[in-house]
Design an enzyme around this catalytic site. Structure first.
Site, mmCIF file in Angstrom:
data_model
loop_
_atom_site.group_PDB
_atom_site.id
_atom_site.type_symbol
_atom_site.label_atom_id
_atom_site.label_comp_id
_atom_site.label_asym_id
_atom_site.label_seq_id
_atom_site.Cartn_x
_atom_site.Cartn_y
_atom_site.Cartn_z
ATOM 1 N N ASP A 1 0.848 -1.195 0.000
ATOM 2 C CA ASP A 1 0.000 0.000 0.000
ATOM 3 C C ASP A 1 0.880 1.240 0.000
ATOM 4 O O ASP A 1 2.039 1.183 0.401
ATOM 5 C CB ASP A 1 -0.916 0.008 1.223
ATOM 6 C CG ASP A 1 -2.038 1.025 1.076
ATOM 7 O OD1 ASP A 1 -2.590 1.143 -0.032
ATOM 8 O OD2 ASP A 1 -2.356 1.705 2.068
ATOM 9 N N GLU A 2 0.323 2.352 -0.444
ATOM 10 C CA GLU A 2 1.080 3.598 -0.604
ATOM 11 C C GLU A 2 2.282 3.368 -1.525
ATOM 12 O O GLU A 2 3.374 3.890 -1.305
ATOM 13 C CB GLU A 2 1.521 4.170 0.753
ATOM 14 C CG GLU A 2 0.407 4.371 1.759
ATOM 15 C CD GLU A 2 -0.580 5.474 1.410
ATOM 16 O OE1 GLU A 2 -0.385 6.173 0.392
ATOM 17 O OE2 GLU A 2 -1.557 5.641 2.160
ATOM 18 N N ALA A 3 2.047 2.594 -2.583
ATOM 19 C CA ALA A 3 3.128 2.208 -3.505
ATOM 20 C C ALA A 3 3.751 3.410 -4.208
ATOM 21 O O ALA A 3 4.890 3.330 -4.666
ATOM 22 C CB ALA A 3 2.608 1.209 -4.541
ATOM 23 N N GLN A 4 3.041 4.521 -4.266
ATOM 24 C CA GLN A 4 3.611 5.715 -4.882
ATOM 25 C C GLN A 4 4.848 6.186 -4.140
ATOM 26 O O GLN A 4 5.713 6.830 -4.720
ATOM 27 C CB GLN A 4 2.579 6.847 -4.977
ATOM 28 C CG GLN A 4 2.221 7.522 -3.665
ATOM 29 C CD GLN A 4 1.089 6.849 -2.914
ATOM 30 O OE1 GLN A 4 0.703 5.724 -3.225
ATOM 31 N NE2 GLN A 4 0.548 7.530 -1.925
#
Length: 198
Positions: free
Chosen positions: A69-72
């Site tokens: 998650d929050e791969a950005q």
């Protein structure tokens, strides 16, 4: 969506590895705006995600899938490592994040993810701009005013008004730098009130 995938798979007896970075709930947490939270592995600068998974499995740990998650916020090399988890370890990786920053520029992690992903799905969460149009852009606000300069990554909250916060806007209002607060202020301005005939 990440929490839903985790729930559905763990309910079937599968074990997952969850990675996250800079979640609003703090280090080592995966959370939703609805208040759901679960533990996760906090990804640090320079962390080798493929190496972490190999070490985990070599020590007898179990992982049937990986959620990122929050791969950005991941470095492009870490996205490469997640692709290697898929290719070399045979595990499904589900990566979630936004594609662009508050300036409408791709995050380096998101760019690499789009380049390498086997499948990309745009999730329609039905986020709406203050005007009611579909929200497609993220605006960074400080004290309710939109800013367009600064570091690419600053962790904030969508519910904050005085500190760094974020607001989703349609493209038109993002281009015009018109947040809900600035729209309310304009509506209350005496310059735009109707003039009564004398």
């Amino acid at each position: 969506m990440a929490l839903q995938i985790e729930h559905n798979r763990s309910a079937r007896g599968l074990a997952g590895m969850i990675f996250t970075r800079d979640d609003r709930e703090g280090e080592g947490k995966l959370s939703s705006r609805l208040g759901l939270v679960t533990d996760a592995v906090e990804v640090e600068d320079g962390m080798d995600l493929y190496g972490y998974m190999v070490d985990h499995l070599s020590r007898g740990g179990r992982a049937d899938y990986v959620i990122a998650d929050e791969a950005q916020f991941l470095a492009p090399v870490q996205i490469d490592q997640l692709a290697r988890v898929v290719d070399d370890l045979g595990l499904d990786v589900y990566a979630f994040g936004i594609t662009t920053d508050f300036r409408s520029k791709l995050f380096p992690g998101s760019q690499r993810l789009v380049e390498l992903a086997d499948r990309v799905e745009v999730l329609q969460v039905e986020a709406l701009c203050w005007c009611g149009a579909r929200a497609t852009h993220n605006a960074r606000t400080i004290g309710g005013e939109m800013v367009v300069e600064g570091a690419q990554v600053v962790v904030g909250d969508v519910n904050q008004s005085e500190a760094v916060g974020y607001e989703v806007l349609c493209r038109r209002h993002h281009r015009r730098r018109m947040t809900a607060a600035s729209a309310r202020a304009a509506a209350l301005s005496p310059d735009v009130l109707p003039v009564q005939p004398a």
